[in-house]
Design a protein around this motif. Structure first.
Motif, PDB file in Angstrom:
ATOM      1  N   UNK A 207     -18.602  11.401 -42.171  1.00 48.10           N
ATOM      2  CA  UNK A 207     -19.272  11.973 -43.333  1.00 48.10           C
ATOM      3  C   UNK A 207     -19.605  10.902 -44.363  1.00 48.10           C
ATOM      4  N   UNK A 208     -18.646  10.051 -44.683  1.00 49.12           N
ATOM      5  CA  UNK A 208     -18.851   9.032 -45.712  1.00 49.12           C
ATOM      6  C   UNK A 208     -19.846   7.974 -45.262  1.00 49.12           C
ATOM      7  N   UNK A 209     -19.741   7.548 -44.016  1.00 45.95           N
ATOM      8  CA  UNK A 209     -20.592   6.459 -43.536  1.00 45.95           C
ATOM      9  C   UNK A 209     -21.936   6.941 -43.006  1.00 45.95           C
ATOM     10  N   UNK A 210     -22.044   8.248 -42.745  1.00 47.16           N
ATOM     11  CA  UNK A 210     -23.287   8.792 -42.182  1.00 47.16           C
ATOM     12  C   UNK A 210     -23.714   7.982 -40.951  1.00 47.16           C
ATOM     13  N   UNK A 211     -22.743   7.776 -40.074  1.00 47.88           N
ATOM     14  CA  UNK A 211     -22.962   6.954 -38.885  1.00 47.88           C
ATOM     15  C   UNK A 211     -22.055   7.469 -37.777  1.00 47.88           C
ATOM     16  N   UNK A 212     -22.288   6.968 -36.549  1.00 47.43           N
ATOM     17  CA  UNK A 212     -21.504   7.405 -35.394  1.00 47.43           C
ATOM     18  C   UNK A 212     -20.633   6.256 -34.882  1.00 47.43           C
ATOM     19  N   UNK A 213     -19.429   6.564 -34.413  1.00 46.68           N
ATOM     20  CA  UNK A 213     -18.535   5.521 -33.893  1.00 46.68           C
ATOM     21  C   UNK A 213     -19.014   4.981 -32.556  1.00 46.68           C
ATOM     22  N   UNK A 214     -18.808   3.687 -32.348  1.00 50.09           N
ATOM     23  CA  UNK A 214     -19.183   3.090 -31.064  1.00 50.09           C
ATOM     24  C   UNK A 214     -17.993   2.435 -30.368  1.00 50.09           C
ATOM     25  N   UNK A 215     -16.953   2.056 -31.114  1.00 51.65           N
ATOM     26  CA  UNK A 215     -15.791   1.399 -30.507  1.00 51.65           C
ATOM     27  C   UNK A 215     -14.555   1.660 -31.361  1.00 51.65           C
ATOM     28  N   UNK A 216     -13.434   1.918 -30.679  1.00 48.42           N
ATOM     29  CA  UNK A 216     -12.184   2.217 -31.381  1.00 48.42           C
ATOM     30  C   UNK A 216     -11.047   1.384 -30.799  1.00 48.42           C
ATOM     31  N   UNK A 217     -10.279   0.764 -31.681  1.00 49.68           N
ATOM     32  CA  UNK A 217      -9.073   0.008 -31.329  1.00 49.68           C
ATOM     33  C   UNK A 217      -7.912   0.616 -32.112  1.00 49.68           C
TER      34      UNK A 217
END
Length: 362
Positions: free
Chosen positions: A189-199
């Motif tokens: 919501x805050x970034x108005x973007x989608x995740x691509x990688x998680x560590x």
């Protein structure tokens, strides 16, 4: 005159009771039916909603005519099956608690529901509606395009639940799903973007280490770090510690852009604040521009009546007010099935990353 909205509640444990208290504060809202199989939880729920009918089953609750909307507050692993039952039997508007699901294989079932369900479904992401968080989001333009986002939750351990279901990864989806899907939702919501990688790195560190239920040791985690890369180039981090209830603030959120920083500070439930320390802390938002330097501190008090109705800094009431408007045809769903799905998938990726010691690509 406000149109009356009549609710059926599925599940009236601790969180279900918070929903009951907040619905009672809404003008033109009433709870007409409850399904709660635990006798003690049902007794408490009926004390909060004395005019409600205690349904013997979900099927009979759905057949009860005076219901305009449903609230699902059952254990996490029950949500998908109950959503499908409602879709097949009586597709009313639904507010369904987070996390939306726990089994990665259920994502396709939810996508099918998203495509075919004829009424509104709102996923309960209370943290969006905490007054200091909403104020922070409104102030984000003062920081510019957000590049770094940090969410820290230092809080109390998991509370006891009926049947101890929240002590096991299999029924909760894991702490980074059960507890933290809220925060992954806030990141999107805050970034108005989608995740691509998680560590991630996490585990069971302090809490529940010696707890055994029906011969099975608890395996729920109580601490983690998660780093998320987004397709916008922004980065976000979550720091979770569930043995830090001595903290002044439970949630601290920091968003930084090229021209400034915006922070939100949210205290934990007032009922846990030690009386000998006086009044509980007031939520704050701090706006810190780079030029001219000089942090601006804003107190964000919450109406005491609303604050007393739950453990989420008043957010459950504000969420219900918006959902109630949707049921009356006066608003739009703000937290969709897609939002709930993505938040859980981020939590599942974080669990996998921590277990395997690798980065997970979404």
């Amino acid at each position: 005159m406000t149109q009356q909205v009549r609710y059926g509640i599925i599940g009236c444990g601790m969180m279900g009771q918070e929903h009951l208290r907040n619905i009672a504060l809404l003008p033109g809202a009433s709870v007409t039916a409850i399904y709660e199989p635990d006798a003690e939880m049902a007794r408490i729920a009926l004390a909060l909603a004395p005019d409600a009918w205690l349904a013997p089953s979900i099927e009979e609750l759905l057949d009860f005519e005076p219901i305009d909307a449903l609230v699902i507050v059952s254990p996490n692993h029950c949500h998908v099956e109950q959503l499908e039952m409602i879709a097949a039997r009586r597709p009313l508007p639904i507010l369904v608690e987070k996390p939306l699901f726990t089994d990665p294989g259920d994502a396709a079932r939810l996508e099918a529901l998203e495509a075919s369900y004829p009424a509104p479904i709102w996923v309960a992401m209370e943290y969006r509606y905490m007054p200091p968080v909403t104020t922070m989001i409104e102030a984000l333009d003062s920081a510019g395009d957000i590049k770094m986002l940090t969410i820290r939750e230092h809080r109390f351990p998991f509370l006891p639940k009926v049947g101890d279901w929240n002590r096991f990864n299999a029924k909760t989806g894991g702490t980074l799903v059960e507890k933290c899907c809220h925060f992954f939702d806030l990141m999107r919501l805050i970034l108005q973007a989608e995740p691509v990688r998680i560590t991630a790195s996490g585990g069971q560190v302090v809490n529940h280490l010696d707890e055994v239920y029906d011969g099975v040791p608890s395996d729920i985690w109580d601490a983690a770090y998660v780093i998320v890369d987004f397709d916008s180039g922004a980065r976000a981090m979550l720091e979770l510690c569930m043995f830090a209830e001595g903290s002044r603030y439970q949630e601290e959120i920091s968003a930084v852009g090229p021209v400034g920083k915006v922070e939100a500070f949210v205290p934990g439930p007032g009922r846990f604040w030690p009386a000998h320390l006086g009044e509980a802390p007031v939520p704050q938002v701090v706006v810190s521009p780079r030029d001219p330097k000089g942090p601006q501190v804003l107190d964000i008090p919450v109406d005491p009546t609303i604050l007393a109705a739950g453990d989420h800094n008043g957010s459950t009431f504000y969420q219900h007010a918006k959902f109630n408007a949707v049921v009356r045809g006066e608003g739009e769903v703000e937290v969709t099935l897609r939002d709930g799905l993505r938040a859980v998938q981020m939590g599942q990726a974080a669990q996998e990353a921590a277990l395997t010691g690798t980065s997970v690509t979404l």
